[in-house]
Design a protein around this motif. Sequence first.
Motif, PDB file in Angstrom:
ATOM      1  N   HIS A   7       7.965   1.331   1.900  1.00 16.19           N
ATOM      2  CA  HIS A   7       9.034   1.742   2.812  1.00 16.19           C
ATOM      3  C   HIS A   7       8.542   2.441   4.073  1.00 16.19           C
ATOM      4  CE1 HIS A   7      11.620   0.744  -0.476  1.00 16.19           C
ATOM      5  NE2 HIS A   7      11.104   1.693  -1.236  1.00 16.19           N
ATOM      6  N   ALA A   8       7.265   2.335   4.410  1.00 13.21           N
ATOM      7  CA  ALA A   8       6.791   3.013   5.612  1.00 13.21           C
ATOM      8  C   ALA A   8       5.529   2.325   6.123  1.00 13.21           C
ATOM      9  CB  ALA A   8       6.502   4.476   5.316  1.00 13.21           C
ATOM     10  N   PRO A   9       5.470   2.037   7.425  1.00 14.77           N
ATOM     11  CA  PRO A   9       4.283   1.388   7.970  1.00 14.77           C
ATOM     12  C   PRO A   9       3.022   2.251   7.820  1.00 14.77           C
ATOM     13  CG  PRO A   9       6.082   1.317   9.557  1.00 14.77           C
ATOM     14  CD  PRO A   9       6.525   2.155   8.413  1.00 14.77           C
ATOM     15  N   GLY A  10       3.163   3.562   7.967  1.00 19.71           N
ATOM     16  CA  GLY A  10       2.009   4.461   7.824  1.00 19.71           C
ATOM     17  C   GLY A  10       1.444   4.419   6.407  1.00 19.71           C
ATOM     18  N   ALA A  11       2.316   4.369   5.424  1.00 21.92           N
ATOM     19  CA  ALA A  11       1.870   4.312   4.032  1.00 21.92           C
ATOM     20  C   ALA A  11       1.180   2.983   3.750  1.00 21.92           C
ATOM     21  CB  ALA A  11       3.056   4.512   3.091  1.00 21.92           C
ATOM     22  N   VAL A  12       1.668   1.899   4.353  1.00 28.05           N
ATOM     23  CA  VAL A  12       1.047   0.584   4.168  1.00 28.05           C
ATOM     24  C   VAL A  12      -0.364   0.602   4.745  1.00 28.05           C
ATOM     25  CG1 VAL A  12       1.160  -1.842   4.835  1.00 28.05           C
ATOM     26  CG2 VAL A  12       3.222  -0.663   4.100  1.00 28.05           C
ATOM     27  N   LEU A  13      -0.493   1.162   5.952  1.00 30.21           N
ATOM     28  CA  LEU A  13      -1.819   1.229   6.577  1.00 30.21           C
ATOM     29  C   LEU A  13      -2.768   2.112   5.769  1.00 30.21           C
ATOM     30  CD1 LEU A  13      -0.908   1.395  10.360  1.00 30.21           C
ATOM     31  CD2 LEU A  13      -1.840  -0.528   9.078  1.00 30.21           C
ATOM     32  N   ALA A  14      -2.267   3.214   5.248  1.00 28.25           N
ATOM     33  CA  ALA A  14      -3.109   4.087   4.425  1.00 28.25           C
ATOM     34  C   ALA A  14      -3.529   3.377   3.132  1.00 28.25           C
ATOM     35  CB  ALA A  14      -2.361   5.383   4.103  1.00 28.25           C
ATOM     36  N   ALA A  15      -2.605   2.639   2.519  1.00 31.33           N
ATOM     37  CA  ALA A  15      -2.931   1.909   1.293  1.00 31.33           C
ATOM     38  C   ALA A  15      -3.964   0.818   1.574  1.00 31.33           C
ATOM     39  CB  ALA A  15      -1.668   1.301   0.691  1.00 31.33           C
ATOM     40  N   LEU A  16      -3.821   0.125   2.704  1.00 31.57           N
ATOM     41  CA  LEU A  16      -4.795  -0.902   3.068  1.00 31.57           C
ATOM     42  C   LEU A  16      -6.173  -0.297   3.328  1.00 31.57           C
ATOM     43  CD1 LEU A  16      -2.791  -3.316   5.384  1.00 31.57           C
ATOM     44  CD2 LEU A  16      -3.692  -3.782   3.125  1.00 31.57           C
ATOM     45  N   ALA A  17      -6.209   0.813   4.040  1.00 35.90           N
ATOM     46  CA  ALA A  17      -7.490   1.467   4.320  1.00 35.90           C
ATOM     47  C   ALA A  17      -8.146   1.918   3.016  1.00 35.90           C
ATOM     48  CB  ALA A  17      -7.278   2.648   5.267  1.00 35.90           C
ATOM     49  N   LEU A  18      -7.364   2.485   2.108  1.00 34.56           N
ATOM     50  CA  LEU A  18      -7.902   2.920   0.818  1.00 34.56           C
ATOM     51  C   LEU A  18      -8.407   1.721   0.012  1.00 34.56           C
ATOM     52  CD1 LEU A  18      -8.380   5.235  -1.169  1.00 34.56           C
ATOM     53  CD2 LEU A  18      -6.098   4.785  -2.089  1.00 34.56           C
ATOM     54  N   ALA A  19      -7.663   0.621   0.022  1.00 35.97           N
ATOM     55  CA  ALA A  19      -8.080  -0.575  -0.710  1.00 35.97           C
ATOM     56  C   ALA A  19      -9.379  -1.149  -0.145  1.00 35.97           C
ATOM     57  CB  ALA A  19      -6.984  -1.626  -0.672  1.00 35.97           C
ATOM     58  N   ILE A  20      -9.501  -1.178   1.175  1.00 36.84           N
ATOM     59  CA  ILE A  20     -10.725  -1.677   1.801  1.00 36.84           C
ATOM     60  C   ILE A  20     -11.901  -0.774   1.473  1.00 36.84           C
ATOM     61  CG2 ILE A  20     -11.854  -2.032   4.045  1.00 36.84           C
ATOM     62  CD1 ILE A  20      -9.115  -3.081   5.046  1.00 36.84           C
ATOM     63  N   LEU A  21     -11.684   0.534   1.492  1.00 37.40           N
ATOM     64  CA  LEU A  21     -12.750   1.484   1.163  1.00 37.40           C
ATOM     65  C   LEU A  21     -13.186   1.334  -0.289  1.00 37.40           C
ATOM     66  CD1 LEU A  21     -14.472   3.932   2.044  1.00 37.40           C
ATOM     67  CD2 LEU A  21     -12.625   5.376   1.192  1.00 37.40           C
TER      68      LEU A  21
END
Length: 170
Positions: free
Chosen positions: A54-68
């Motif tokens: 439900h939030a673009p910021g949370a999606v970006l944070a989840a993607l960054a965490l997944a990539i890391l």
Amino acid sequence: MPYPAFYLNGWEALLIFMIGFLALLVEILVIPGFGLVGLAGILFMLFALYLALHAPGAVLAALALAILVAAVVLYWAWRRMEEKRLLNQLILTDNQESKAGYLAPDPSWQKLVGKSGLTLTPLRPAGKVEIAGQVVDVVSEGEYLPGGVKVTVIKVEGQRIVVRKEKPGP
């Protein structure tokens, strides 16, 4: 924060994510290259993450965490493979040398085309033939030929010498 007008429950977001994942699998396994199906799969997966979080910021944070996390796991797996010498088991390092039994095509075999010989073993379709005093491995055109039959070399393709049964003359 207000929810978007197209808000869906978790099951729908999971379904959209799975459709995106399947599209990526189709792109990787069936369709060579990176094209429209792969891009659609990525977009479906990102949209599903947006719907679930439900939030673009949370999606970006989840993607960054997944990539890391993926980078750390890949680095760890690479180091483990190096430690245990697993890479040497996955990579062919042997040379194909003649002393090991690997032979390059012999240019003199081209001279055998048109010559006659006698089968020493049955050709099923491969076997041995004596041609001009030399025993060579040959292949028939696909038919079974018993031993002791006269054959003619019709072509040489690299290591493969192809023979045909001679027709009885008048």
